[in-house]
Write a protein that holds these residues in place. Structure first.
Motif, short mmCIF file in Angstrom:
data_model
loop_
_atom_site.label_atom_id
_atom_site.label_comp_id
_atom_site.label_asym_id
_atom_site.label_seq_id
_atom_site.Cartn_x
_atom_site.Cartn_y
_atom_site.Cartn_z
N GLN A 177 11.77 9.30 -19.86
CA GLN A 177 10.65 9.44 -18.93
C GLN A 177 10.91 8.58 -17.69
OE1 GLN A 177 8.53 11.61 -19.65
NE2 GLN A 177 6.76 11.33 -18.34
N VAL A 178 10.60 9.14 -16.56
CA VAL A 178 10.81 8.44 -15.29
C VAL A 178 9.45 8.01 -14.74
CG1 VAL A 178 11.63 8.68 -12.93
CG2 VAL A 178 12.90 9.75 -14.80
N GLN A 179 9.38 6.76 -14.33
CA GLN A 179 8.18 6.26 -13.67
C GLN A 179 8.49 6.04 -12.20
OE1 GLN A 179 9.30 4.42 -16.64
NE2 GLN A 179 8.19 6.04 -17.70
N LEU A 180 7.57 6.48 -11.35
CA LEU A 180 7.73 6.36 -9.90
C LEU A 180 6.52 5.64 -9.33
CD1 LEU A 180 8.87 10.04 -9.19
CD2 LEU A 180 10.34 8.04 -9.48
N VAL A 181 6.78 4.64 -8.49
CA VAL A 181 5.70 3.88 -7.88
C VAL A 181 5.93 3.83 -6.37
CG1 VAL A 181 4.50 1.68 -7.75
CG2 VAL A 181 5.39 2.49 -9.95
N GLU A 182 5.00 4.43 -5.63
CA GLU A 182 5.09 4.43 -4.18
C GLU A 182 4.39 3.21 -3.59
OE1 GLU A 182 4.14 8.84 -5.34
OE2 GLU A 182 3.48 6.83 -5.93
N SER A 183 4.85 2.81 -2.42
CA SER A 183 4.21 1.74 -1.66
C SER A 183 4.52 1.93 -0.19
CB SER A 183 4.70 0.37 -2.14
OG SER A 183 6.09 0.24 -1.94
N GLY A 184 3.80 1.18 0.64
CA GLY A 184 4.08 1.20 2.07
C GLY A 184 3.11 2.01 2.90
N GLY A 185 2.17 2.67 2.26
CA GLY A 185 1.19 3.42 3.03
C GLY A 185 0.23 2.50 3.75
N GLY A 186 -0.59 3.08 4.62
CA GLY A 186 -1.56 2.28 5.34
C GLY A 186 -2.12 3.02 6.53
N LEU A 187 -2.77 2.26 7.40
CA LEU A 187 -3.39 2.80 8.61
C LEU A 187 -2.53 2.42 9.81
CD1 LEU A 187 -5.78 4.08 10.17
CD2 LEU A 187 -6.85 1.80 10.13
N VAL A 188 -2.21 3.40 10.63
CA VAL A 188 -1.38 3.15 11.80
C VAL A 188 -1.88 4.02 12.95
CG1 VAL A 188 0.32 4.91 11.15
CG2 VAL A 188 1.02 2.98 12.60
N GLN A 189 -1.68 3.57 14.17
CA GLN A 189 -2.07 4.36 15.33
C GLN A 189 -1.02 5.44 15.60
OE1 GLN A 189 -2.72 1.58 18.56
NE2 GLN A 189 -4.91 1.51 18.11
N ALA A 190 -1.46 6.49 16.24
CA ALA A 190 -0.53 7.55 16.63
C ALA A 190 0.61 6.97 17.45
CB ALA A 190 -1.27 8.62 17.43
N GLY A 191 1.81 7.43 17.16
CA GLY A 191 3.00 6.91 17.82
C GLY A 191 3.66 5.77 17.06
N GLY A 192 2.98 5.24 16.08
CA GLY A 192 3.51 4.13 15.31
C GLY A 192 4.44 4.57 14.19
N SER A 193 4.84 3.59 13.40
CA SER A 193 5.81 3.84 12.33
C SER A 193 5.34 3.21 11.02
CB SER A 193 7.17 3.25 12.69
OG SER A 193 7.70 3.83 13.85
N LEU A 194 5.79 3.80 9.95
CA LEU A 194 5.61 3.24 8.61
C LEU A 194 6.86 3.56 7.80
CD1 LEU A 194 1.96 4.26 7.54
CD2 LEU A 194 2.79 1.94 7.95
N ARG A 195 7.12 2.72 6.81
CA ARG A 195 8.20 3.02 5.87
C ARG A 195 7.63 3.04 4.46
NH1 ARG A 195 13.84 -0.07 4.29
NH2 ARG A 195 12.38 -1.50 3.26
N LEU A 196 7.73 4.18 3.84
CA LEU A 196 7.30 4.31 2.45
C LEU A 196 8.48 4.02 1.53
CD1 LEU A 196 5.21 7.62 2.59
CD2 LEU A 196 4.50 5.28 3.09
#
Length: 129
Positions: free
Chosen positions: A1-20
């Motif tokens: 069984q594989v477990q996957l955990v995401e992180s890095g989401g959030g609130l950002v203004q248009a034109g900005g960046s995020l890394r998940l």
């Protein structure tokens, strides 16, 4: 069984960046193809990007992108850290969604969510205008 955990989401203004990030456990990460999908309120889950486990000399890992994110998003993987990343630049309000990480043992996974056997819980990305 594989477990996957995401992180890095959030609130950002248009034109900005995020890394998940998506950390995997339970199976040898280097044998997993990985994908990112997203689901906006009232809409179906849609493909964002994928990266296979197979590395080809001169090409690297095969990557695929939805047209809506091409040239703005970049998927990558770090097998030493059992993690896949989604670098998201030039974000737009229409990128707002819950982003899900998915995994499968096949080297030929595509953009159909049914091809992936394992899923994370998702991380919220909100882009304000």
């Amino acid at each position: 069984q594989v477990q996957l955990v995401e992180s890095g989401g959030g609130l950002v203004q248009a034109g900005g960046s995020l890394r998940l990030s998506c950390a995997a456990s339970g199976r040898t990460f280097s044998s997993l193809s990985m994908g990112w999908f997203r689901q906006a309120p009232g809409k179906e889950r849609e493909f964002v990007s994928r990266i296979t486990w197979r590395w080809t000399p001169g090409i690297g890992y095969y990557q695929g992108y939805a047209d809506s994110v091409k040239d703005r998003f970049t998927i990558s993987r770090d097998n030493a850290k059992n993690t896949v990343y989604l670098q998201m630049n030039s974000l737009k309000p229409e990128d707002t969604a819950v982003y899900y990480c998915a995994a499968d043992g096949s080297a030929k996974v595509g953009d159909d969510s049914a091809e992936y056997d394992y899923w994370g819980q998702g991380t919220q990305v909100t882009v304000s205008s």
